[in-house]
Every structure is written in structure tokens, then in C-alpha cells.
Design a protein around this motif. Structure first.
Motif, PDB file in Angstrom:
ATOM      1  N   ALA A   1       0.835  -1.208   0.000  1.00  8.58           N
ATOM      2  CA  ALA A   1       0.000   0.000   0.000  1.00  8.58           C
ATOM      3  C   ALA A   1       0.867   1.254   0.000  1.00  8.58           C
ATOM      4  O   ALA A   1       0.645   2.187  -0.776  1.00  8.58           O
ATOM      5  N   GLU A   2       1.886   1.244   0.843  1.00  8.90           N
ATOM      6  CA  GLU A   2       2.787   2.412   0.915  1.00  8.90           C
ATOM      7  C   GLU A   2       3.562   2.582  -0.388  1.00  8.90           C
ATOM      8  O   GLU A   2       3.593   3.659  -0.990  1.00  8.90           O
ATOM      9  N   ARG A   3       4.164   1.485  -0.834  1.00 13.61           N
ATOM     10  CA  ARG A   3       5.039   1.555  -2.024  1.00 13.61           C
ATOM     11  C   ARG A   3       4.213   1.884  -3.263  1.00 13.61           C
ATOM     12  O   ARG A   3       4.610   2.697  -4.094  1.00 13.61           O
ATOM     13  N   GLY A   4       3.031   1.302  -3.356  1.00 13.20           N
ATOM     14  CA  GLY A   4       2.194   1.558  -4.529  1.00 13.20           C
ATOM     15  C   GLY A   4       1.645   2.965  -4.559  1.00 13.20           C
ATOM     16  O   GLY A   4       1.593   3.611  -5.613  1.00 13.20           O
ATOM     17  N   ALA A   5       1.240   3.487  -3.388  1.00 14.17           N
ATOM     18  CA  ALA A   5       0.728   4.864  -3.333  1.00 14.17           C
ATOM     19  C   ALA A   5       1.820   5.857  -3.716  1.00 14.17           C
ATOM     20  O   ALA A   5       1.564   6.831  -4.440  1.00 14.17           O
TER      21      ALA A   5
ATOM     22  N   LEU B   1      -4.259  -3.110 -10.785  1.00 13.11           N
ATOM     23  CA  LEU B   1      -4.910  -4.380 -10.515  1.00 13.11           C
ATOM     24  C   LEU B   1      -3.906  -5.369  -9.921  1.00 13.11           C
ATOM     25  O   LEU B   1      -2.747  -5.011  -9.664  1.00 13.11           O
ATOM     26  N   GLY B   2      -4.391  -6.565  -9.654  1.00 11.74           N
ATOM     27  CA  GLY B   2      -3.567  -7.546  -8.959  1.00 11.74           C
ATOM     28  C   GLY B   2      -2.976  -8.584  -9.904  1.00 11.74           C
ATOM     29  O   GLY B   2      -2.904  -8.382 -11.113  1.00 11.74           O
TER      30      GLY B   2
ATOM     31  N   ILE C   1      -1.418   5.402 -20.891  1.00 10.53           N
ATOM     32  CA  ILE C   1      -1.477   5.551 -19.427  1.00 10.53           C
ATOM     33  C   ILE C   1      -0.829   4.328 -18.768  1.00 10.53           C
ATOM     34  O   ILE C   1      -0.744   3.261 -19.368  1.00 10.53           O
ATOM     35  N   PRO C   2      -0.363   4.481 -17.509  1.00  6.61           N
ATOM     36  CA  PRO C   2       0.311   3.365 -16.833  1.00  6.61           C
ATOM     37  C   PRO C   2      -0.616   2.195 -16.560  1.00  6.61           C
ATOM     38  O   PRO C   2      -1.802   2.372 -16.278  1.00  6.61           O
ATOM     39  N   PHE C   3      -0.035   1.000 -16.631  1.00  4.76           N
ATOM     40  CA  PHE C   3      -0.716  -0.252 -16.264  1.00  4.76           C
ATOM     41  C   PHE C   3       0.101  -0.833 -15.125  1.00  4.76           C
ATOM     42  O   PHE C   3       1.234  -1.296 -15.318  1.00  4.76           O
ATOM     43  N   ILE C   4      -0.430  -0.720 -13.905  1.00  2.00           N
ATOM     44  CA  ILE C   4       0.312  -1.033 -12.686  1.00  2.00           C
ATOM     45  C   ILE C   4      -0.248  -2.298 -12.034  1.00  2.00           C
ATOM     46  O   ILE C   4      -1.463  -2.403 -11.804  1.00  2.00           O
ATOM     47  N   VAL C   5       0.627  -3.241 -11.772  1.00  2.00           N
ATOM     48  CA  VAL C   5       0.252  -4.492 -11.114  1.00  2.00           C
ATOM     49  C   VAL C   5       0.768  -4.440  -9.676  1.00  2.00           C
ATOM     50  O   VAL C   5       1.893  -3.998  -9.420  1.00  2.00           O
TER      51      VAL C   5
ATOM     52  N   THR D   1       3.603  -1.526 -16.963  1.00  2.00           N
ATOM     53  CA  THR D   1       4.450  -0.386 -16.587  1.00  2.00           C
ATOM     54  C   THR D   1       5.314  -0.731 -15.374  1.00  2.00           C
ATOM     55  O   THR D   1       6.521  -0.496 -15.357  1.00  2.00           O
ATOM     56  N   ALA D   2       4.669  -1.302 -14.354  1.00  2.00           N
ATOM     57  CA  ALA D   2       5.402  -1.597 -13.116  1.00  2.00           C
ATOM     58  C   ALA D   2       4.643  -2.669 -12.342  1.00  2.00           C
ATOM     59  O   ALA D   2       3.419  -2.765 -12.415  1.00  2.00           O
ATOM     60  N   ILE D   3       5.423  -3.456 -11.609  1.00  2.00           N
ATOM     61  CA  ILE D   3       4.865  -4.453 -10.690  1.00  2.00           C
ATOM     62  C   ILE D   3       5.329  -4.067  -9.292  1.00  2.00           C
ATOM     63  O   ILE D   3       6.538  -4.058  -9.010  1.00  2.00           O
ATOM     64  N   VAL D   4       4.383  -3.702  -8.434  1.00  2.00           N
ATOM     65  CA  VAL D   4       4.710  -3.267  -7.070  1.00  2.00           C
ATOM     66  C   VAL D   4       4.565  -4.463  -6.137  1.00  2.00           C
ATOM     67  O   VAL D   4       3.498  -5.072  -6.064  1.00  2.00           O
TER      68      VAL D   4
END
Ligand SMILES: CSC[C@H]1O[C@H](OP(=O)(O)O)[C@H](O)[C@@H]1O
Length: 325
Positions: A125-129, A223-224, A252-256, A312-315
Motif C-alpha cells: 500500500a505504501e510503495r504503490g501509493a 490491478l492484482g 497511461i500506466p498499467f500497474i500491477v 508499466t510496473a509491478i509493485v
């Protein structure tokens, strides 16, 4: 609120098949009850079923304490209850590795996994925000798919945990929850969780996602995952790939967002991952109503593969992976 826990010698879960209309807890006391709950999606979501599998081994160690062959069979049945999320097999194997130490050692291993997933949710949650704020500014409009809140983990969630953290920080613009046919994890579960969090949202049909992005109404997709392969390919709920294509087309970014327990370094890429094929009946009904003529046939892959070049990124709980870096 914990989605799953060990209470007085049994596994207790929130029955996700009953939400959003009914909030009820199921108490699972046998291996078959745990397997049934996983296969019916009474408990669902990669981290949550990983913990369910591990606690299922704790039940098996007691239930079959004097029956080694039955115990071996029970562990295998738990491990293969659903094929796609790597967390299930990993959680079962983690708990089973403690069988030599007896039932308490198995339970301790399962509870350690439970606690690790709780900590992972907070870290993601912290890293993704932080990442969303850098990529999208102060009031991002986010589209999410399926359900990735506390219901998909033990508590806190993955992608929806990032959304909740942005809301806590006052840095959230809008949320679109795609309904996620056929079992409606988005419309039923994500909407229920966002409502409880006091976060305003809109539900959209799955096919609307790419068009809303093209219209400039979405700043990022978040998304997950059920499995992240060694090359960065992401296996997730069916419909994720379409949203990834829409995000790429819209720029736009696609963030996992997924814990390290979902990262599978042993699987090179998405081609070799078994995609769970679920019952056609799920597609041929909308709730209790039939949605197609009698005799209609359906195809129902529960997941799809988003190739790493669209990600784009995997958090995770320990890092941000940029597959294209
Ligand atoms: C945080 S894992 C959530 C992940 O699991 C869901 O699958 P299912 O509802 O079938 O268990 C979906 O793929 C979510 O992205």
C-alpha cells in the motif's frame, strides 16, 4: 476484519459467495471443506487462497495424524484445488514442509504465512501509493479490475490497498471498478469494500474500460495478479489483458500490485501457466437468472496473460519491478 484466520482449531473465512447481500462467516473443520471453499470461491484471491491452503494442511495434519497415505493425498488435493495462482501451491508446500515437526509446527508455519501476508499488504500500500503519486499526480482517476482488497488477502489487499492508502493520504481522484464477469468480483466485492472504506466509486462493465481510457477518463489501471512470471508476464483475472491493451493505446500506466509470494521465478513466461477453465454455467447465468438460451455453450477461462511489454510496473512488498527497464 480478517478474510481468513485460525480460530479455536478451525479455519474461519468470510463467505465471499454471499457478499454483498449477506455478511457471514464459514467455519471449516475438514480438508474437504477447505478445498470446497477454495473451489467455490468462498475464499478467493491469490494471497488468501495461499493462506487457506496452508491452514488446510494444518487441518490435514490433525485430521490424518495416523493415516500417512491419506495425509499425503490431502496435501496434494489442497495444492491442486485451483491451478493458476502460484500462492496456493506455495502456501501448501510451505506448511507441508513442517509436517515432520508435527501438527503444531505445521500450524505455526501457516500462521507465519498469514502474518507475512498482512505485513505484505501494508508494505505494498505504501510503495504503490508512492508510485501512483509520482506517475499520476495528486488526484488520479484509477480503473481497477476484479477484487484485490482485504477479501483477496488476509487484510489490507494488494491493488485496492494502494487505492485505500491514496484515499487515506487525500491523494485519490476517482475509482472505476470493472464488474468482472462472470462472478462479478468487481461489482460485488470491490464495490462492497470501497463502500466500507468510504471511497466513492463507479462500476463499469468490463468492455467499457478501454473506451473510458481512450476518452481520457482514466489516469492509470491498477490491478492484482495470480502469478508474475520470471520475465514479467502477469497472469490475472480474465479481462486484464484487454485493459492492458487499452492502457497502452491510451498512453497511461498499467500497474500491477502483488506480493513476492505471487512472483514465480521458476516459470519463465506466461505461455506455460495453466489457466483455470471454470464451468460454462458461470458464463450462462447472471446471478440466478439464465443469461443465454437453454442449450447454449460457453467458454470460461478464469484468467488471462498480460505480456510484460504492456506492464508499466509491478509493485511488491519489497520492490518495484519495471519489466521493460
Ligand atoms: C490479490 S489476488 C486477486 C486476484 O485473484 C483473483 O482471482 P479469483 O477471484 O478468481 O481468485 C483475481 O485474479 C485478482 O486479481
Amino acid at each position: 476484519m480478517r478474510t481468513i484466520d485460525w480460530v479455536d482449531g478451525a479455519v474461519e473465512i468470510i463467505d465471499q459467495t454471499a457478499l454483498p447481500d449477506t455478511e457471514r462467516t464459514l467455519r471449516l473443520t475438514t480438508v474437504d471443506e477447505v478445498i470446497d471453499a477454495i473451489q467455490r470461491l468462498a475464499v478467493r484471491g491469490a494471497p488468501a487462497i495461499g493462506v487457506a491452503g496452508a491452514l488446510g494442511v494444518a487441518i490435514a495434519a490433525r485430521q490424518y495424524a495416523d493415516e500417512p497415505d491419506a495425509l499425503t493425498s490431502a496435501v496434494l488435493r489442497l495444492e491442486t484445488a485451483r491451478p493458476t495462482a502460484v500462492n496456493l501451491a506455495r502456501g501448501v508446500r510451505t506448511a507441508a514442509s513442517a509436517l515432520g515437526g508435527g501438527p503444531q509446527a505445521v500450524l505455526d508455519a501457516a500462521l507465519a504465512l498469514r502474518d507475512a501476508e498482512i505485513a505484505s499488504s501494508a508494505a505494498m500500500a505504501e510503495r504503490g501509493a508512492d508510485l501512483v503519486a509520482v506517475l499520476c499526480g495528486s488526484a488520479p482517476r484509477l480503473l481497477t479490475h476484479c477484487n484485490t482488497g482485504g477479501l483477496a488477502t488476509v487484510t489490507g489487499g494488494t491493488a485496492l490497498g494502494v487505492v485505500a492508502e491514496l484515499h487515506r493520504r487525500g491523494g485519490l481522484g476517482a475509482v472505476i471498478a470493472s464488474e468482472t464477469r462472470p462472478l462479478l468480483q468487481g461489482a460485488r466485492l470491490t464495490a462492497w469494500e470501497l463502500g466500507r472504506l468510504g471511497i466513492d466509486y463507479q462500476v463499469a462493465v468490463d468492455g467499457a474500460g478501454p473506451f473510458l481510457m481512450a476518452r481520457g477518463e482514466v489516469d492509470a489501471v491498477i490491478l492484482g495478479a495470480d502469478r508474475v512470471c520470471a520475465n514479467g508476464d502477469v497472469i490475472n483475472k480474465v479481462g486484464s489483458y484487454a485493459h492492458a491493451l487499452g492502457a497502452r493505446a491510451a498512453g497511461i500506466p498499467f500497474i500491477v500490485v502483488a506480493p513476492e509470494t505471487t512472483v514465480d521465478e521458476h516459470t519463465p513466461s506466461g505461455e506455460t501457466v495453466e489457466i483455470e477453465d471454470r464451468a460454462a454455467d458461470e458464463v450462462l447465468h447472471f446471478g440466478n437468472a439464465r443469461s443465454a438460451p437453454p442449450g447454449a455453450r460457453a467458454i470460461n477461462p478464469a484468467f488471462d496473460v498480460t505480456p510484460y511489454h504492456l506492464v508499466t510496473a509491478i509493485v511488491t512488498d519489497t520492490r518495484v519491478i519495471e519489466p521493460n527497464a
